[in-house]
Design a protein around this motif. Structure first.
Motif, PDB file in Angstrom:
ATOM      1  N   TRP A 170       0.843  -1.201   0.000  1.00  0.00           N
ATOM      2  CA  TRP A 170       0.000   0.000   0.000  1.00  0.00           C
ATOM      3  C   TRP A 170       0.878   1.251   0.000  1.00  0.00           C
ATOM      4  O   TRP A 170       0.655   2.175  -0.789  1.00  0.00           O
ATOM      5  N   ASP A 171       1.866   1.267   0.878  1.00  0.00           N
ATOM      6  CA  ASP A 171       2.746   2.435   0.991  1.00  0.00           C
ATOM      7  C   ASP A 171       3.564   2.670  -0.276  1.00  0.00           C
ATOM      8  O   ASP A 171       3.768   3.806  -0.686  1.00  0.00           O
ATOM      9  N   ARG A 172       4.012   1.598  -0.908  1.00  0.00           N
ATOM     10  CA  ARG A 172       4.854   1.723  -2.108  1.00  0.00           C
ATOM     11  C   ARG A 172       4.060   2.090  -3.352  1.00  0.00           C
ATOM     12  O   ARG A 172       4.564   2.798  -4.215  1.00  0.00           O
ATOM     13  N   LEU A 173       2.829   1.599  -3.457  1.00  0.00           N
ATOM     14  CA  LEU A 173       2.053   1.793  -4.681  1.00  0.00           C
ATOM     15  C   LEU A 173       0.970   2.863  -4.572  1.00  0.00           C
ATOM     16  O   LEU A 173       0.903   3.764  -5.399  1.00  0.00           O
ATOM     17  N   MET A 174       0.131   2.737  -3.574  1.00  0.00           N
ATOM     18  CA  MET A 174      -1.047   3.594  -3.517  1.00  0.00           C
ATOM     19  C   MET A 174      -0.754   5.008  -3.031  1.00  0.00           C
ATOM     20  O   MET A 174      -1.339   5.961  -3.540  1.00  0.00           O
ATOM     21  N   VAL A 175       0.123   5.150  -2.076  1.00  0.00           N
ATOM     22  CA  VAL A 175       0.415   6.489  -1.550  1.00  0.00           C
ATOM     23  C   VAL A 175       1.035   7.383  -2.635  1.00  0.00           C
ATOM     24  O   VAL A 175       0.527   8.488  -2.873  1.00  0.00           O
ATOM     25  N   PRO A 176       2.074   6.942  -3.337  1.00  0.00           N
ATOM     26  CA  PRO A 176       2.609   7.800  -4.400  1.00  0.00           C
ATOM     27  C   PRO A 176       1.591   8.071  -5.513  1.00  0.00           C
ATOM     28  O   PRO A 176       1.512   9.180  -6.034  1.00  0.00           O
ATOM     29  N   LEU A 177       0.816   7.060  -5.865  1.00  0.00           N
ATOM     30  CA  LEU A 177      -0.199   7.247  -6.894  1.00  0.00           C
ATOM     31  C   LEU A 177      -1.233   8.289  -6.464  1.00  0.00           C
ATOM     32  O   LEU A 177      -1.617   9.154  -7.243  1.00  0.00           O
ATOM     33  N   SER A 178      -1.668   8.221  -5.226  1.00  0.00           N
ATOM     34  CA  SER A 178      -2.672   9.172  -4.762  1.00  0.00           C
ATOM     35  C   SER A 178      -2.113  10.591  -4.670  1.00  0.00           C
ATOM     36  O   SER A 178      -2.844  11.559  -4.873  1.00  0.00           O
ATOM     37  N   ARG A 179      -0.828  10.733  -4.399  1.00  0.00           N
ATOM     38  CA  ARG A 179      -0.223  12.065  -4.355  1.00  0.00           C
ATOM     39  C   ARG A 179      -0.266  12.737  -5.722  1.00  0.00           C
ATOM     40  O   ARG A 179      -0.353  13.954  -5.819  1.00  0.00           O
ATOM     41  N   VAL A 180      -0.198  11.940  -6.772  1.00  0.00           N
ATOM     42  CA  VAL A 180      -0.286  12.487  -8.128  1.00  0.00           C
ATOM     43  C   VAL A 180      -1.753  12.661  -8.537  1.00  0.00           C
ATOM     44  O   VAL A 180      -2.137  13.691  -9.090  1.00  0.00           O
TER      45      VAL A 180
END
Length: 40
Positions: free
Chosen positions: A10-20
């Protein structure tokens, strides 16, 4: 309870994606996940 691997994913994939995605989509989408487990 989520496993350490699930939290890390979750931290590696979803957090960066949601920031964009959040600014692009106007902060209009949530980040909740619904799951249903079934014991066999």
């Amino acid at each position: 309870m989520p496993t350490k691997a699930q939290v890390a994913t979750w931290d590696r994939l979803m957090v960066p994606l949601s920031r964009v995605a959040d600014p692009v989509l106007g902060y209009s989408l949530g980040k909740s996940i619904l799951a249903v487990w079934q014991k066999h």
